[in-house]
Write an enzyme that holds these catalytic residues in place. Structure first.
Site, PDB file in Angstrom:
ATOM      1  N   GLU A  95       0.810  -1.091   0.011  1.00  0.00           N
ATOM      2  CA  GLU A  95      -0.149  -0.058   0.050  1.00  0.00           C
ATOM      3  C   GLU A  95       0.654   1.484   0.018  1.00  0.00           C
ATOM      4  O   GLU A  95       1.100   1.812   1.134  1.00  0.00           O
ATOM      5  CB  GLU A  95      -0.956   0.042   1.155  1.00  0.00           C
ATOM      6  CG  GLU A  95      -2.062  -1.019   1.204  1.00  0.00           C
ATOM      7  CD  GLU A  95      -2.933  -0.822   2.312  1.00  0.00           C
ATOM      8  OE1 GLU A  95      -2.664  -0.302   3.380  1.00  0.00           O
ATOM      9  OE2 GLU A  95      -4.326  -1.353   2.093  1.00  0.00           O
ATOM     10  N   GLU A 108      -6.504  -6.998  -1.266  1.00  0.00           N
ATOM     11  CA  GLU A 108      -6.876  -6.942   0.201  1.00  0.00           C
ATOM     12  C   GLU A 108      -8.297  -6.411   0.328  1.00  0.00           C
ATOM     13  O   GLU A 108      -8.381  -5.210  -0.291  1.00  0.00           O
ATOM     14  CB  GLU A 108      -5.676  -6.232   1.011  1.00  0.00           C
ATOM     15  CG  GLU A 108      -6.058  -5.983   2.441  1.00  0.00           C
ATOM     16  CD  GLU A 108      -4.908  -5.194   3.056  1.00  0.00           C
ATOM     17  OE1 GLU A 108      -3.707  -5.605   2.791  1.00  0.00           O
ATOM     18  OE2 GLU A 108      -5.119  -4.475   4.021  1.00  0.00           O
TER      19      GLU A 108
END
Length: 325
Positions: free
Chosen positions: A163, A251
Site C-alpha cells: 500500500e 486486500e
C-alpha cells in the site's frame, strides 16, 4: 413481440452469467487452472479461460507467525473454501521485520509457499510496506530469492508493494515497480505480478493515466474496506477496468479501514456483486484472532481450528459464504 422480449431477456441474462465467475473457490485449484496469465483486463488460466481466485490473507508475519504453517493453510483451503492464500511479509515495524531479520521472515514465507504448493493452491506474496521505495534494495533481494527458488511453480503470484502512501505514482511508485519487475523476470518470466497503487492501493486512476508498458502478466492492486470505501471507490475501479487496466483485489475488509467494527454487510454485498460481475479475484484481510472487526477468527483460535465454523467471527462467516458461492 412477446418472443422478442423473451429472447432479449435471455440474452441479457446469458451475458451477465458469462461475466459472473463466482463459484466455490476450493474446487478451482492450481491443478485445474495451471499457469495463470493476464489477457486484456482478465486473469486467465492455462487454457485462456477467465478465472477468479478467492481466499484469505494472513496477518502481518511479525505479529502472528503462529499462522504461517501448513496446518493453517489446510484450514484456509478446506474450511474457508479458498484457492489462494496471501502472505504479509512485514518489512519495517516497531517489532522488527525483514529489515531486522530477513532469515526469520524468509522461513515464514517459505513455509506458507510450500504448504500452498502441497495443497494445490495459489499463493500471493505480499511485500508489506508503506514506503517500499525507501527499501528498494531489500525488496529486490526478497523477490530475487523467491523468484529463483519458486518461480518455476505456477502457484506463485507476486505483490511487489502492499500500500503506497505517496500519491507520486509516476516519479516514485512506478519506477520502484519497474525495478522489481525486472528482478523477478530475470528468474521467472511467466507468473503474475501485482502492483500496489497510491493512497493505500485505492488510486487506480493514477495507474490508468501512466501505466507500465512493454510488460506481460501484470495487474494492479485495489484495496477496500466496505465501511469506508464505497460507491465512489467502485466507480474508480469500474473506470479503470473500462480503460483497460487489469485489477486484482489483493486486500479487502468487511469493516472500516482501521479494521474496527461493525461489519458493513450492505456495502460488502455491493462490493461482492461488483467483483463477481467483473470476475475480479479477491483476498480477505485477515486470518487473525486479534480482537478487531476485520479478524476472521475469534480470539484464541489455534491453527488446527482455522476457518472452522465455530471459530469464525461475523466477518469471517460473511467472507466464507462468498468464497464458496
Amino acid at each position: 413481440m412477446r418472443f422478442s422480449l423473451l429472447f432479449f431477456v435471455l440474452l441479457v441474462a446469458s451475458v451477465w452469467v458469462s461475466r459472473a465467475l463466482a463459484k466455490d473457490a476450493a474446487l478451482e485449484p492450481v491443478s485445474k487452472h495451471g499457469q495463470l496469465a493476464v489477457d486484456g483486463v482478465n486473469l486467465v488460466n492455462q487454457n485462456g479461460e477467465k478465472v477468479q481466485l478467492k481466499g484469505m490473507g494472513l496477518f502481518w508475519s511479525i505479529w502472528m507467525p503462529y499462522y504461517y504453517n501448513k496446518t493453517t493453510v489446510d484450514g484456509i483451503k478446506e474450511y474457508c473454501h479458498s484457492n489462494i492464500v496471501r502472505t504479509m511479509t512485514a518489512v519495517d515495524t516497531i517489532s522488527g521485520g525483514y529489515l531486522t531479520d530477513p532469515d526469520y521472515e524468509n522461513a515464514l514465507v517459505d513455509a506458507v509457499i510450500e504448504a500452498a504448493i502441497e495443497d494445490d493452491m495459489y499463493v500471493l506474496l505480499d511485500w508489506q510496506d508503506f514506503e517500499a521505495e525507501n527499501h528498494l534494495e531489500a525488496s529486490l533481494e526478497f523477490f530475487d530469492r523467491i523468484s529463483k527458488k519458486y518461480g518455476s511453480y505456477p502457484n506463485i503470484i507476486y505483490e511487489t508493494y502492499n500500500e503506497p502512501i505517496t500519491l507520486e505514482w509516476s516519479s516514485l511508485v512506478k519506477p520502484y515497480h519497474e525495478a522489481v519487475i525486472k528482478t523477478i523476470r530475470a528468474n521467472d518470466p511467466d507468473n503474475v505480478i501485482i502492483l500496489g497503487t497510491p493512497n493505500y492501493s485505492t488510486r487506480l486512476d493514477l495507474a490508468v493515466a501512466d501505466p507500465i508498458l512493454d510488460q506481460t502478466n501484470i495487474m494492479y492492486s485495489l484495496h477496500f474496506y466496505a465501511g469506508t470505501q464505497k460507491e465512489a471507490n467502485r466507480q474508480v475501479a469500474k473506470d479503470a477496468i473500462d480503460a483497460g487496466l487489469p485489477v486484482f483485489v489483493t486486500e479487502y475488509g468487511t469493516v472500516n479501514a482501521d479494521a474496527s467494527p461493525p461489519v458493513d454487510e450492505e456495502e460488502a454485498e455491493l462490493w461482492y456483486t461488483f467483483m463477481d460481475e467483473y470476475g475480479l479475484s479477491y483476498v480477505n484481510f485477515a486470518i487473525s484472532d486479534k480482537d478487531e472487526g476485520a479478524a476472521a477468527l475469534i480470539p484464541g483460535t489455534a491453527p488446527e481450528n482455522v476457518c472452522r465454523e465455530d471459530y469464525l467471527t461475523e466477518s469471517g462467516r460473511l467472507v466464507v459464504k462468498h468464497n464458496k458461492a
